[in-house]
Design an enzyme around this catalytic site. Structure first.
Site, PDB file in Angstrom:
ATOM      1  CG  ASP A  28       7.916  13.170  -0.354  1.00 44.74           C
ATOM      2  OD1 ASP A  28       8.269  13.991   0.844  1.00 44.74           O
ATOM      3  OD2 ASP A  28       6.807  12.605  -0.264  1.00 44.74           O
ATOM      4  CE  LYS A  52       2.292   5.086  -3.289  1.00 41.18           C
ATOM      5  NZ  LYS A  52       3.450   5.796  -3.611  1.00 41.18           N
ATOM      6  CG  LEU A  84       2.933  -4.201   4.557  1.00 37.35           C
ATOM      7  CD1 LEU A  84       3.953  -4.102   3.429  1.00 37.35           C
ATOM      8  CD2 LEU A  84       3.754  -4.980   6.030  1.00 37.35           C
ATOM      9  CB  ALA A 102       1.384   7.394   3.011  1.00 35.62           C
ATOM     10  CD  GLN A 115      -5.374   1.603   2.962  1.00 35.40           C
ATOM     11  OE1 GLN A 115      -5.745   2.692   3.419  1.00 35.40           O
ATOM     12  NE2 GLN A 115      -6.070   0.461   3.466  1.00 35.40           N
TER      13      GLN A 115
END
Length: 975
Positions: A294, A152, A130, A133, A137
């Site tokens: 963040d 994740k 999806l 980062a 991922q």
């Protein structure tokens, strides 16, 4: 080609980063030189091209290196409020569209971490991620029980890369700080180095996700019926399973924030969306003290189902705040909103932020910029320009203050210590501001975040004595009376009559009460301590009057002297006949002088020289000595001008010489506070119930036309705001700007009660000890006081000079005198009480035989009839208007039967001090919830009744809480 750590290319990776940094730096430096020769039309194009090529360089290098640099790029991509569009459009691609890692690597990590094969974990696993980062991922999957989830998975080898990148980032920041010292980001990178590695443990992230979800009371199945005003409406995916490098969360179908067409298609209200995200973060920071550090756009989704709630993702980087730091952050926010400089500096001190310079105005300006309303991306260039202009202006002020040259000022950092807690906090605010700019919405942070900041402070403050057993500050009880008083204060506190208070009393030269209770302010839940400093308004007048009497006692002037002889400029406009005693007795006719200042410009009160000039040219409304009308504002500058001209010294020098040092109240008695005491200041607030009662009072003939109850009611609403301002607090306003503790004020009156005899050292059980704070006399009431002496006659100057010469002989050495005290045979202290005539005033004779206290620690007055001088009776009765409220600088205190008891002075809001000479009793009350006598009157009634001594008439009318208290407002306690 990506540069991986596993390939042994640590050195090459570092060189790529440094080379790119130097290339970009030199590119912009060269452009700064080129634009000097370019036309205005070409300058803009040159800068746009430079931004585009450097944004491309940065983006390509980040894609190549990955790791921490992706996070940096994601952060920069949200700063549409300060970065050029070229950078935003390039870097926002990093939010979720990095090249994915191979599926084989992903599956290997999952099976290793969870200890099962893919088939034993999932019925379906989508091969295409999806999102990808910097650290991991995310893949969509279905568990064996049919639950849809997202998985994740951390990139292999990313931990080594991140740690190495942190070192490289630190080195670059050091280099930037060396090349451009004004851009020192070391505090930020240091905090990042501490917090970033925590993101690499997904078990840690799982627990963070549960904690934030629990704190925000997220209910992912529907609306929360909780009607709490500070409840937020967001969604957070539930945690299914976690390991160090794998995290499984429930799947939520949502729209990405950067997918603007989809948001438009679903009818998402972007303004409401970003406001709710902001509220969620305000709740995390101020209410919970635990927040996600963040909030870049890639870490949010928007639910497709109405009401399109924000979905909060990725809790790897979080920050936990201690209760004290959380309160300090809330206090900083509210200080910014209220423009309360003293509270701001106090908040800085509480959170550990230290400044190298005392620049409260600049500190406030920076803080208001911090919480400024967000601007759209279109306005970003104007924002950058405005911020740069403010920064240049502030650096110029610093340069002038520090006398630095251009090179030195570039390398000067005004911040001495920057706490790590503030780094992540400021990062969050910047990211949120960037988010609002990206979404092209306007967010007023002072409005949205304020209820959350208020709740954390008011939650503590509202816990009065009924719920807070620490409401009375923990100090030893000095007497049975004090023990009973503390119980009485608790009753008043439970009735919401007290916010913060101090009460101190002396009897027979000894401390019998020294109690502090409550909170320092409406938004300051720290406890009031014995050394806290309260603004006491007109109670200051008695200290100023005492200074004039002290100068008379030292032969610097006489009460019968014309003011114009001392202060030549004062003699204009028919004021040549006004004498010193007229000023002290409020009969100079200048009762309305300077009354226009609070309306014209309240800050003008802080300009000492200007106010003296205005007083000097003012016009009296009546002949001196004919009418006593309270000089509520002019009194201070009248006395202050006389004090400086008669002494040839600054006002505060005389204050310290006359009372502060002899009484050993250093650091707790100021008229105009110095820098460095802000953390001890009580903050004023208003008792609105009392204010409403005051507005209905009829006019008072003893008050000036500009200071009638209607005027007072109007002024009272603005006083807390004005006198909470640091500029006003630091000003010398001798009629209204005293800042002191009750124990310092009570000690002053205890000395006056005994005719100037300094009491025994204050109780050693009070912590910190009275007088233990350094006294900081760094104020300039006048730069050229000596010039004002020129108008005095030579003969008078000579006399003053003689007195100055012998001054060392006149003033006792208070540190060398014995602390012994004569006592009666039973060990009790002897009383000074002349019972032969109730209308006569007991005085302390200066002779050794008649003074039972000649072995005390010293005297501040040598006049044996100083009490008569204060009251304007006896030898001084021709200097005061007969049967009037005021003597010479002090309010006459009488019993209900009409006999004189002593003298004192109250201030607007209720702070007061007075001395009963006949009973050798002195008391001071300081408070920060401004009432008009009810609380103070009840306290003094209580203490006097317990001691079985007469209650002063002005306080006896404030009887026990009830109907009588209502009627007492006919004469509120305001002077």
């Amino acid at each position: 080609m990506r540069i991986r750590m596993g390939w042994g290319n640590t050195y090459r990776r570092r060189m790529r980063v440094f080379t790119m940094a130097v290339v970009i730096y030199l590119d912009y430096k060269a452009l700064q030189q080129r634009e000097k020769w370019a036309s205005s039309a070409k300058k803009s194009a040159l800068w746009e091209k430079a931004h585009e090529r450097n944004a491309r360089r940065v983006h390509n290098l980040i894609i190549e290196l990955e790791g921490l640099w992706v996070k940096l790029g994601q952060y920069l991509s949200t700063r549409a409020d300060v970065l050029p569009e070229a950078y935003i459009s390039r870097l926002k691609q990093l939010q979720d569209s990095l090249p994915p890692r191979p599926l084989q690597e992903v599956c290997r990590t999952i099976e290793t971490e969870l200890g099962k094969s893919m088939d034993d974990l999932f019925s379906d696993f989508v091969k295409v991620p999806l999102a990808t980062a910097s650290i991991a991922q995310v893949h969509r999957a279905t568990l064996l029980d049919g639950q849809e989830v997202v998985v994740k998975v951390q990139h292999e080898g990313i931990k080594t890369i991140i740690l190495e990148d942190l070192k490289n980032a630190k080195a670059i920041v050091d280099w930037i700080a060396w090349a451009e010292p004004q851009y020192d980001f070391n505090p930020m990178i240091d905090e990042w180095c501490k917090e970033a590695p925590k993101e690499l443990d997904f078990n840690h992230e799982a627990e963070n996700t549960r904690t934030v979800s629990r704190n925000l009371r997220c209910k992912n199945t529907g609306h929360d019926d909780n009607t709490n005003a500070n409840q937020v409406d967001v969604l957070i995916p539930g945690v299914v399973q976690s390991a160090e490098k794998v995290l499984i969360l429930e799947y939520m179908d949502g729209i990405r924030l950067n997918d603007l067409p989809a948001l438009e298609e679903f009818g998402v209200d972007k303004q409401k969306l970003v406001e709710e995200i902001t509220r969620a973060y305000a709740h995390q920071i101020y209410v919970d003290g635990f927040f996600n550090g963040d909030p870049h756009p890639g870490n949010f989704l928007v639910s497709k189902e109405p009401p399109h709630r924000p979905i909060l993702l990725d809790f790897g980087l979080t920050k936990k705040l201690s209760s004290s730091v959380k309160q300090a952050l809330a206090k900083m926010f509210l200080a910014s909103a209220e423009m309360d400089h003293a509270a701001l500096l106090s908040a800085f001190a509480e959170m550990g932020l230290k400044l190298r310079l005392d620049m409260p105005e600049q500190a406030m300006e920076v803080t208001t910029v911090f919480f400024r309303t967000s601007t759209s991306a279109k306005e970003s260039l104007e924002t950058i320009k405005s911020l740069n202009e403010k920064r240049t202006k502030n650096m110029k002020v610093i340069q002038e203050r520090m006398k630095l040259n251009q090179k030195e000022v570039k390398r000067f950092n005004p911040v001495d210590a920057f706490p790590g807690d503030i780094v992540i906090f400021s990062r969050v605010l910047n990211l949120l501001r960037g988010l609002s700019s990206l979404m092209n919405v306007r967010i007023v942070y002072l409005d949205i975040m304020r209820p959350f900041a208020e709740s954390v402070l008011q939650g503590n403050i509202s816990r009065g004595p009924r719920f807070n057993d620490q409401w009375i500050y923990d100090t030893p009880v000095h007497s049975d009376v004090e023990a009973k008083l503390r119980q009485f204060l608790v009753e008043l506190g439970n009735n919401d009559k007290i916010l913060g208070i101090q009460v101190c009393a002396y009897k027979d030269g000894e401390v019998i009460i020294d109690t502090a209770a409550g909170m320092l302010g409406r938004y300051d839940p720290r406890p009031v301590q014995p050394d806290s400093l309260f603004p006491v308004f007109s109670a200051t007048k008695a200290i100023t009057a005492g200074m004039l009497h002290w100068l008379v006692d030292k032969g610097k002037l006489t009460l019968e002297e014309n003011v114009a002889n001392i202060w030549p400029e004062f003699g204009s406009n028919r004021k040549d006949l006004i004498k010193v005693h007229h000023v002290l007795n409020h009969t100079s006719g200048l009762h309305n002088a300077l009354s226009d200042i609070p309306r014209e410009n309240p800050l003008l009160m802080s300009d000492w020289d200007e106010c003296l000039k205005r007083i000097a040219v003012s016009v009296p409304e009546s002949e001196p000595g004919q009418e006593q009308l309270y000089h509520y504002l002019s009194y201070g500058w009248l006395c202050g001008g006389i004090i400086e001209h008669a002494s040839g010294k600054k006002f505060q020098e005389i204050l310290e010489e006359s009372f502060v040092h002899p009484l050993q109240v250093e650091g707790e008695l100021y008229i105009g506070i110095p820098p460095g005491v802000e953390s001890r200041l009580a903050t004023l607030t208003l008792d609105k119930d009392d204010l409403q009662k005051l507005s209905g009072i009829s006019s008072r003939p003893d008050m000036p036309s500009t200071f009638q109850p209607g005027d007072i009611s109007q002024v009272a609403t603005t006083l807390p705001v004005a006198f909470n301002m640091l500029k006003i607090r630091r000003a010398i306003i001798p009629a209204a700007n005293g800042h002191c503790s009750a124990r310092a004020l009570a000690r002053y009156y205890a000395a006056l009660a005994d005719g100037g005899v300094v009491p025994w050292p204050h109780s050693s059980s009070s912590k910190p000890p009275l007088g233990s704070h350094p006294h900081i006399p760094k104020f300039s009431s006048s730069q050229n006081v000596s010039k004002r002496q020129k108008g005095r006659k030579f003969k008078e100057e000579s006399a003053v000079s003689v007195n100055r010469t012998n001054e060392s002989e006149e003033i006792p050495n208070y540190n060398d005198v014995s602390h012994g005290r004569n006592t009666s045979g039973d060990g009790s202290t002897k009383l000074v009480n002349d019972s032969s005539n109730s209308n006569r005033i007991s005085t302390t004779d200066s002779s050794e035989d008649s003074n039972p206290q000649n072995n005390s620690v010293g005297r501040i007055f040598s006049n044996p009839r100083i009490h008569e001088a204060f009251l304007g009776v006896g030898e001084y009765e021709n200097l005061a208007l007969p049967n009037s409220a005021f003597g010479l600088g002090f309010r006459r205190t009488k019993s209900k039967e009409g006999s004189l008891l002593g003298f004192g002075h109250s201030g607007m809001g209720g702070s007061t001090g007075f001395a009963d000479m006949n009973n050798r009793f002195a008391i001071a009350v300081t408070l920060n919830k401004m009432s008009f006598g009810t609380v103070t009157g009840n306290i003094i009634n209580f203490v006097c009744s317990e001691l079985n001594i007469p209650v002063p008439a002005e306080f006896s009318r404030f009887s026990e809480m009830g109907a009588d208290a209502e009627s007492s407002f006919g004469r509120p306690l305001i002077n």
